[in-house]
Design an enzyme around this catalytic site. Sequence first.
Site, PDB file in Angstrom:
ATOM      1  N   SER A 213       0.830  -1.194   0.000  1.00 39.03           N
ATOM      2  CA  SER A 213       0.000   0.000   0.000  1.00 39.03           C
ATOM      3  C   SER A 213       0.869   1.250   0.000  1.00 39.03           C
ATOM      4  O   SER A 213       2.034   1.201   0.400  1.00 39.03           O
ATOM      5  CB  SER A 213      -0.865  -0.022   1.255  1.00 39.03           C
ATOM      6  OG  SER A 213      -2.183   0.329   0.922  1.00 39.03           O
ATOM      7  N   GLU A 293      -7.058  -2.718  -8.433  1.00 40.19           N
ATOM      8  CA  GLU A 293      -7.954  -2.488  -7.285  1.00 40.19           C
ATOM      9  C   GLU A 293      -7.540  -1.283  -6.448  1.00 40.19           C
ATOM     10  O   GLU A 293      -7.233  -1.436  -5.266  1.00 40.19           O
ATOM     11  CB  GLU A 293      -7.940  -3.718  -6.368  1.00 40.19           C
ATOM     12  CG  GLU A 293      -8.349  -4.998  -7.031  1.00 40.19           C
ATOM     13  CD  GLU A 293      -8.080  -6.232  -6.180  1.00 40.19           C
ATOM     14  OE1 GLU A 293      -8.836  -7.190  -6.285  1.00 40.19           O
ATOM     15  OE2 GLU A 293      -7.098  -6.217  -5.405  1.00 40.19           O
ATOM     16  N   PRO A 294      -7.540  -0.088  -7.009  1.00 42.57           N
ATOM     17  CA  PRO A 294      -7.149   1.060  -6.185  1.00 42.57           C
ATOM     18  C   PRO A 294      -8.241   1.424  -5.171  1.00 42.57           C
ATOM     19  O   PRO A 294      -9.425   1.391  -5.499  1.00 42.57           O
ATOM     20  CB  PRO A 294      -6.986   2.192  -7.214  1.00 42.57           C
ATOM     21  CG  PRO A 294      -7.860   1.805  -8.357  1.00 42.57           C
ATOM     22  CD  PRO A 294      -7.909   0.292  -8.374  1.00 42.57           C
ATOM     23  N   GLY A 295      -7.843   1.730  -3.960  1.00 36.74           N
ATOM     24  CA  GLY A 295      -8.779   2.220  -2.948  1.00 36.74           C
ATOM     25  C   GLY A 295      -8.361   3.621  -2.540  1.00 36.74           C
ATOM     26  O   GLY A 295      -8.978   4.618  -2.909  1.00 36.74           O
ATOM     27  N   ARG A 296      -7.241   3.662  -1.818  1.00 34.40           N
ATOM     28  CA  ARG A 296      -6.704   4.927  -1.340  1.00 34.40           C
ATOM     29  C   ARG A 296      -6.578   5.981  -2.451  1.00 34.40           C
ATOM     30  O   ARG A 296      -6.907   7.148  -2.243  1.00 34.40           O
ATOM     31  CB  ARG A 296      -5.311   4.659  -0.749  1.00 34.40           C
ATOM     32  CG  ARG A 296      -4.641   5.846  -0.105  1.00 34.40           C
ATOM     33  CD  ARG A 296      -3.159   5.534   0.160  1.00 34.40           C
ATOM     34  NE  ARG A 296      -2.980   4.212   0.731  1.00 34.40           N
ATOM     35  CZ  ARG A 296      -2.953   3.952   2.038  1.00 34.40           C
ATOM     36  NH1 ARG A 296      -3.042   4.921   2.895  1.00 34.40           N
ATOM     37  NH2 ARG A 296      -2.814   2.714   2.469  1.00 34.40           N
ATOM     38  N   ARG A 337      -4.630   5.877  11.934  1.00 32.65           N
ATOM     39  CA  ARG A 337      -3.443   5.596  11.129  1.00 32.65           C
ATOM     40  C   ARG A 337      -2.164   6.147  11.748  1.00 32.65           C
ATOM     41  O   ARG A 337      -1.087   5.557  11.610  1.00 32.65           O
ATOM     42  CB  ARG A 337      -3.619   6.125   9.703  1.00 32.65           C
ATOM     43  CG  ARG A 337      -4.731   5.400   8.939  1.00 32.65           C
ATOM     44  CD  ARG A 337      -4.778   5.784   7.469  1.00 32.65           C
ATOM     45  NE  ARG A 337      -3.599   5.347   6.753  1.00 32.65           N
ATOM     46  CZ  ARG A 337      -2.585   6.125   6.400  1.00 32.65           C
ATOM     47  NH1 ARG A 337      -2.624   7.423   6.662  1.00 32.65           N
ATOM     48  NH2 ARG A 337      -1.547   5.634   5.780  1.00 32.65           N
ATOM     49  N   CYS A 368      -8.550   8.745  26.081  1.00 31.83           N
ATOM     50  CA  CYS A 368      -7.763   8.537  27.294  1.00 31.83           C
ATOM     51  C   CYS A 368      -6.585   7.630  26.987  1.00 31.83           C
ATOM     52  O   CYS A 368      -6.556   6.461  27.383  1.00 31.83           O
ATOM     53  CB  CYS A 368      -8.642   7.926  28.357  1.00 31.83           C
ATOM     54  SG  CYS A 368      -9.959   9.037  28.791  1.00 31.83           S
ATOM     55  N   TYR A 398      -9.184   4.744   4.849  1.00 29.84           N
ATOM     56  CA  TYR A 398      -8.755   4.091   6.086  1.00 29.84           C
ATOM     57  C   TYR A 398      -8.846   5.000   7.310  1.00 29.84           C
ATOM     58  O   TYR A 398      -8.089   4.817   8.264  1.00 29.84           O
ATOM     59  CB  TYR A 398      -7.331   3.503   5.920  1.00 29.84           C
ATOM     60  CG  TYR A 398      -7.248   2.620   4.700  1.00 29.84           C
ATOM     61  CD1 TYR A 398      -7.918   1.407   4.671  1.00 29.84           C
ATOM     62  CD2 TYR A 398      -6.559   3.020   3.556  1.00 29.84           C
ATOM     63  CE1 TYR A 398      -7.886   0.615   3.537  1.00 29.84           C
ATOM     64  CE2 TYR A 398      -6.534   2.238   2.415  1.00 29.84           C
ATOM     65  CZ  TYR A 398      -7.197   1.033   2.415  1.00 29.84           C
ATOM     66  OH  TYR A 398      -7.179   0.250   1.287  1.00 29.84           O
TER      67      TYR A 398
END
Length: 439
Positions: A213, A293-296, A337, A368, A398
């Site tokens: 990624s 398969e691109p997502g980001r 992230r 917390c 994400y």
Amino acid sequence: MTNPWSSEVKFSDGKLSLCRISATDLAREFGTPTFFLDEEDFRSRATAWGYSLKDSFGENAGTVYYAAKSFICVEVARWIDQSGIGLDVCTGGELAVAIAAGFPPARMELHGNNKSVAEINQAVENGIGKIIIDSLYEIERIAAAAKACGVRQKVMLRLTPGIEAHTHEFISTAHEDVKFGFSIASGVAWQAIIAVHHHEDLELVGFHSHIGSQILDTEPFGEAADRLIALLARYRDEFGAELPELNLGGGYGISYLESDDPLSPNQAMFALAAAVTDSCKRNDLHIPKISIEPGRAIVGPSMFTLYEVGTVKEVVLDDGGTRNYISVDGGMSDNIRTSLYGAEYVGVIANRAASAALRQSRVVGKHCESGDIVIRDIQLPVDVVPGDFLAVPATGAYCRSMASNYNHVPRPPVVAVSNGKARVILRRETLSDLLSLDV
Ligand SMILES: *Cc1c(COP(=O)(O)O)cnc(C)c1O
């Protein structure tokens, strides 16, 4: 220098606006924290990947599958459908969202290293286009579902080509040590190929790999393609027929920082086409249909998160310097992230011109937990005060999809902005949503 903001985000006098609506107005209307999604930017990225695949591969272009795990909701599934590309889901939950959106099942594929029998049945019953097989166990599970539905299910095999891609380099050690897929090197991949090839309820259409990624260069994709194509050649030699398709996964990087230099869809697809063509020529194979398969790279740059600053405190560091801790009204529940991967972000004060001197700062959340950090190191004006709005770009992928209810904080909404109009497409969770699970 690259720009981590989506195309309709503008700054005037230090004030951020999206499609001409100011951050202050957005915050007043929708509250904070909120994810704002630049609809045109999203749609044009989705179509750009589709066009680039077609331009580079011509008749050998397969399908661009948007990786739902990066972010999905019913409305976004509709946009993906309208843009003509496909959808990659990896759980029954993601599949349910797609089906609720009326997404055509034939243009979907199902992933997952441990799909449940119920998920496999759900996918096959809905007529899913392809299932990517991830283990030997799955072969019989999918075949049983296909037999029960009276169909011959199209499947691919997920292979680990022995490439581990990192942001700036790739290495080929320790590559077998992953939970996903069949190792080519150990021979398990070949065992799976034979098992599927001989199965009357399954139709093997090709191989799949996904090598990592946030990848910013082209070589690892070409290298992975080459190893899969070598296996296509072995298949041809053994069975006398060529498999029609390769799916080379996602992983295309985006600009989080101005120093990140991502590939454009055209650059990525052009380089991939060159590598695939060369490799097929060497192996004396027809060029298979190529899918990705691109997502980001589709949703990541299209969203920013808007927070409100609640407290500011200055601490003295061991080296005598100082740091401002700027606390915002979200944190690790809407962006894990930074604490999970050490991801880096930029951020700006969005509601006013900030001309004061800069100070070393850390943007933290309200949870917390000391690790609850949104931006570990950033220079922000010394005069940041409670009530300021802070915007963090490139949070489309994400972030909302990995959001949690840690500390019983309701998850933020997603607001789509297009043509000067803003509308909620995924509403904010409420306290009654949180309480609704208590029996
Ligand atoms: C996560 C994933 C993707 C998408 O990755 P991006 O980095 O968001 O492009 C594509 N395919 C598979 C199999 C994945 O697991």
